[in-house]
Design a protein around this motif. Structure first.
Motif, PDB file in Angstrom:
ATOM      1  N   GLY A 167       0.798  -1.260  -0.177  1.00  8.14           N
ATOM      2  CA  GLY A 167      -0.003  -0.130   0.120  1.00  8.14           C
ATOM      3  C   GLY A 167       0.722   1.282  -0.114  1.00  8.14           C
ATOM      4  N   SER A 168       0.481   2.200   0.735  1.00 12.05           N
ATOM      5  CA  SER A 168       1.009   3.591   0.696  1.00 12.05           C
ATOM      6  C   SER A 168       2.137   3.594   1.976  1.00 12.05           C
ATOM      7  N   ALA A 169       2.865   4.698   1.742  1.00 12.70           N
ATOM      8  CA  ALA A 169       3.905   4.739   2.802  1.00 12.70           C
ATOM      9  C   ALA A 169       3.364   5.296   4.312  1.00 12.70           C
ATOM     10  N   GLU A 170       2.105   5.800   4.073  1.00  8.24           N
ATOM     11  CA  GLU A 170       1.137   6.314   5.308  1.00  8.24           C
ATOM     12  C   GLU A 170       0.648   4.696   6.037  1.00  8.24           C
ATOM     13  N   ILE A 171       0.177   3.809   5.172  1.00 14.87           N
ATOM     14  CA  ILE A 171      -0.464   2.448   5.603  1.00 14.87           C
ATOM     15  C   ILE A 171       0.700   1.697   6.290  1.00 14.87           C
ATOM     16  N   MET A 172       2.055   1.960   5.696  1.00 10.83           N
ATOM     17  CA  MET A 172       3.237   1.037   6.331  1.00 10.83           C
ATOM     18  C   MET A 172       3.440   1.801   7.584  1.00 10.83           C
ATOM     19  N   SER A 173       3.658   3.126   7.801  1.00 10.99           N
ATOM     20  CA  SER A 173       3.616   3.795   8.851  1.00 10.99           C
ATOM     21  C   SER A 173       2.968   3.260   9.829  1.00 10.99           C
ATOM     22  N   ASP A 174       1.516   3.410   9.699  1.00 15.82           N
ATOM     23  CA  ASP A 174       0.439   2.967  10.549  1.00 15.82           C
ATOM     24  C   ASP A 174       0.647   1.486  11.047  1.00 15.82           C
ATOM     25  N   GLN A 175       1.059   0.609  10.126  1.00 19.16           N
ATOM     26  CA  GLN A 175       1.465  -0.712  10.475  1.00 19.16           C
ATOM     27  C   GLN A 175       2.465  -0.760  11.545  1.00 19.16           C
ATOM     28  N   MET A 176       3.644  -0.128  11.294  1.00 19.76           N
ATOM     29  CA  MET A 176       4.462  -0.033  12.174  1.00 19.76           C
ATOM     30  C   MET A 176       4.325   0.341  13.530  1.00 19.76           C
ATOM     31  N   ASP A 177       3.290   1.423  13.684  1.00 22.45           N
ATOM     32  CA  ASP A 177       2.958   1.709  14.996  1.00 22.45           C
ATOM     33  C   ASP A 177       2.286   0.617  15.479  1.00 22.45           C
ATOM     34  N   HIS A 178       1.390   0.145  14.741  1.00 22.27           N
ATOM     35  CA  HIS A 178       0.511  -1.110  15.250  1.00 22.27           C
ATOM     36  C   HIS A 178       1.083  -2.208  15.921  1.00 22.27           C
ATOM     37  N   LEU A 179       2.356  -2.609  15.096  1.00 20.51           N
ATOM     38  CA  LEU A 179       3.275  -3.688  15.628  1.00 20.51           C
ATOM     39  C   LEU A 179       3.932  -3.138  16.900  1.00 20.51           C
ATOM     40  N   THR A 180       4.415  -1.954  17.193  1.00 18.19           N
ATOM     41  CA  THR A 180       5.061  -1.472  18.411  1.00 18.19           C
ATOM     42  C   THR A 180       4.003  -1.750  19.358  1.00 18.19           C
ATOM     43  N   ARG A 181       2.692  -1.353  19.334  1.00 15.35           N
ATOM     44  CA  ARG A 181       1.667  -1.432  20.378  1.00 15.35           C
ATOM     45  C   ARG A 181       1.355  -3.178  20.753  1.00 15.35           C
ATOM     46  N   VAL A 182       1.405  -3.772  19.619  1.00 12.02           N
ATOM     47  CA  VAL A 182       1.058  -5.334  19.863  1.00 12.02           C
ATOM     48  C   VAL A 182       2.306  -5.788  20.687  1.00 12.02           C
ATOM     49  N   ALA A 183       3.568  -5.373  20.337  1.00 13.33           N
ATOM     50  CA  ALA A 183       4.979  -5.720  20.959  1.00 13.33           C
ATOM     51  C   ALA A 183       5.055  -5.392  22.403  1.00 13.33           C
ATOM     52  N   ASP A 184       4.001  -4.481  22.723  1.00 14.51           N
ATOM     53  CA  ASP A 184       4.006  -4.219  24.327  1.00 14.51           C
ATOM     54  C   ASP A 184       3.239  -5.225  25.157  1.00 14.51           C
ATOM     55  N   LEU A 185       2.305  -5.850  24.197  1.00 17.40           N
ATOM     56  CA  LEU A 185       1.276  -6.908  25.180  1.00 17.40           C
ATOM     57  C   LEU A 185       2.379  -7.688  26.107  1.00 17.40           C
ATOM     58  N   PRO A 186       1.860  -8.181  27.297  1.00 17.09           N
ATOM     59  CA  PRO A 186       2.906  -9.018  27.952  1.00 17.09           C
ATOM     60  C   PRO A 186       2.798 -10.522  27.348  1.00 17.09           C
ATOM     61  N   ASN A 187       1.567 -10.905  26.535  1.00 16.97           N
ATOM     62  CA  ASN A 187       1.668 -12.313  26.109  1.00 16.97           C
ATOM     63  C   ASN A 187       2.261 -12.228  24.663  1.00 16.97           C
ATOM     64  N   VAL A 188       2.764 -11.216  24.235  1.00 15.42           N
ATOM     65  CA  VAL A 188       3.347 -11.295  22.823  1.00 15.42           C
ATOM     66  C   VAL A 188       4.910 -11.111  22.757  1.00 15.42           C
ATOM     67  N   SER A 189       5.596 -11.781  21.788  1.00 13.64           N
ATOM     68  CA  SER A 189       7.014 -11.625  21.609  1.00 13.64           C
ATOM     69  C   SER A 189       7.048 -11.373  20.201  1.00 13.64           C
ATOM     70  N   LEU A 190       7.565 -10.308  19.764  1.00 13.76           N
ATOM     71  CA  LEU A 190       7.893 -10.071  18.061  1.00 13.76           C
ATOM     72  C   LEU A 190       9.225  -9.929  18.054  1.00 13.76           C
ATOM     73  N   ARG A 191       9.982 -10.596  17.085  1.00 10.91           N
ATOM     74  CA  ARG A 191      11.033 -10.443  16.730  1.00 10.91           C
ATOM     75  C   ARG A 191      11.682 -10.408  15.423  1.00 10.91           C
ATOM     76  N   ILE A 192      12.283  -9.476  14.623  1.00 15.66           N
ATOM     77  CA  ILE A 192      12.750  -9.316  13.467  1.00 15.66           C
ATOM     78  C   ILE A 192      13.814 -10.471  13.195  1.00 15.66           C
ATOM     79  N   VAL A 193      13.780 -11.091  12.076  1.00 19.35           N
ATOM     80  CA  VAL A 193      14.946 -11.842  11.774  1.00 19.35           C
ATOM     81  C   VAL A 193      15.734 -11.053  10.550  1.00 19.35           C
ATOM     82  N   PRO A 194      16.880 -10.413  10.735  1.00 25.20           N
ATOM     83  CA  PRO A 194      17.292  -9.653   9.792  1.00 25.20           C
ATOM     84  C   PRO A 194      17.794  -9.905   8.396  1.00 25.20           C
ATOM     85  N   ARG A 195      17.993  -9.437   7.372  1.00 21.33           N
ATOM     86  CA  ARG A 195      18.369  -9.835   6.093  1.00 21.33           C
ATOM     87  C   ARG A 195      19.916 -10.120   6.322  1.00 21.33           C
ATOM     88  N   ASN A 196      20.410 -10.866   4.988  1.00 26.05           N
ATOM     89  CA  ASN A 196      21.705 -10.756   4.745  1.00 26.05           C
ATOM     90  C   ASN A 196      22.570 -11.563   5.789  1.00 26.05           C
TER      91      ASN A 196
END
Length: 265
Positions: A167-196
Motif C-alpha cells: 500500500g502507501s507509505a502512510e499505511i506502512m507507517s500505521d502498520q509499524m505503529d500497530h506492531l509496536t503497540r502489539v509488541a508491548d502486550l505481555p503475552n506477545v513476543s515480536l522479533r525481526i530476523v535480519p536480512r543478509n
C-alpha cells in the motif's frame, strides 16, 4: 472439520441437543465431534448434514473433510472459500495456548492493520466478496491476543516483511505503529530476523506452530494455492527446531521495537 460441523449447525439455527435428538445420538457425542475430541465416521457426518438440509456445495465440502479427517496430515489444495482451511485456522487460534509463527516477506494476518490487510487481499486475485469476508475474519482473529486468557504469541518476522511497502507509505507507517503497540502486550513476543545473515531453514518458507493444553500440536503451512495441516510428531519436532534457530538469529524484542519505530518514520 470440527469447526465446520459447529458452523453449519449454528447457521441452520439448531441447538446441539436438538440436532442430537434429530439424528438419535447422545449430545455428549455430538459435542465431542464439534470440539475435535472424537472423529465421526463419514456416514455420521452424512446423517448430520441430511438432518440440517445443507446445500450440495456444503455437503460435498463437508464429506470431503469427513473422508480425510483421520489422515495424519491434511492438505487443502484449493481453499476457494473460508471453510474448511480458514475455519480450521480460526479454531486452532481460538483454542491454542501458544502460537509460534515465522513469516518471511509478508506480515501475518493476525498482526495486520485493516488497511494493510485490505491491500493484501485486494491484490491477491480473489473475488471482492471473498476478499471482504476474509478481511472481516482476519480482523476478528486478532481478538485472541487481548481476550481474558490470551494466547501466548511468538512471531519471528523477516526484515523484508517490514521493509517491503504494502500500500502507501502512510499505511506502512500505521502498520509499524500497530506492531509496536502489539509488541508491548505481555503475552506477545515480536522479533525481526535480519536480512543478509546467511542461510537458515526459515528461508524455505513460513510456518505456524499451534500448541494446545491437552491436544497434540499442529503445524500449518500455506502457499498461494495450498494449505497444509501437519500432525506428525517428527514434522512438529523439526519445526520446533526451526523456531529455535530463528530465535538464535533474531533481534531482541527491544531492538525489534526500535526497528519498527525507525521504519515508521
Amino acid at each position: 472439520m470440527a469447526a465446520s460441523l459447529r458452523e453449519v449447525r449454528v447457521a441452520r439455527g439448531k441447538g446441539l441437543r436438538e440436532l442430537a435428538r434429530m439424528v438419535r445420538i447422545l449430545p455428549q457425542l455430538l459435542s465431542a465431534w464439534e470440539k475435535g475430541q472424537r472423529v465421526p465416521q463419514p456416514e455420521d457426518v452424512a446423517r448430520l448434514l441430511g438432518a440440517l438440509r445443507v446445500d450440495d456445495v456444503t455437503y460435498d465440502r463437508m464429506m470431503r473433510l469427513a473422508r480425510h479427517a483421520r489422515d495424519d496430515n491434511w492438505l487443502d489444495s484449493n481453499p476457494s472459500d473460508l471453510p474448511p482451511a480458514l475455519s480450521g485456522i480460526v479454531e486452532y487460534e481460538r483454542t491454542a495456548t501458544r502460537i509460534t509463527m515465522w513469516s518471511l516477506a509478508v506480515l501475518p494476518g493476525i498482526l495486520q492493520t485493516p488497511d494493510y490487510a485490505r491491500d493484501v487481499l485486494t491484490n491477491a486475485e480473489i473475488g471482492l466478496a471473498q476478499a471482504d469476508a476474509m478481511l472481516v475474519a482476519r480482523l476478528e482473529r486478532q481478538r485472541i491476543l487481548v481476550k481474558p486468557e490470551p494466547v501466548r504469541l511468538t512471531a519471528f518476522l523477516g526484515e523484508m516483511a517490514i521493509r517491503e511497502q504494502i500500500g502507501s507509505a502512510e499505511i506502512m507507517s500505521d502498520q509499524m505503529d500497530h506492531l509496536t503497540r502489539v509488541a508491548d502486550l505481555p503475552n506477545v513476543s515480536l522479533r525481526i530476523v535480519p536480512r543478509n545473515i546467511g542461510y537458515h531453514p526459515g528461508l524455505i518458507g513460513p510456518f505456524v506452530l499451534y500448541e494446545f493444553g491437552s491436544l497434540p500440536p499442529i503445524v500449518h503451512l500455506e502457499s498461494s494455492h495450498a494449505t497444509a495441516f501437519l500432525h506428525d510428531e517428527d514434522v512438529v519436532r523439526d519445526y520446533r527446531r526451526q523456531a529455535k534457530i530463528l530465535a538464535n538469529r533474531a533481534l531482541s524484542e527491544d531492538a525489534t521495537r526500535d526497528l519498527f519505530r525507525e521504519v515508521a518514520r
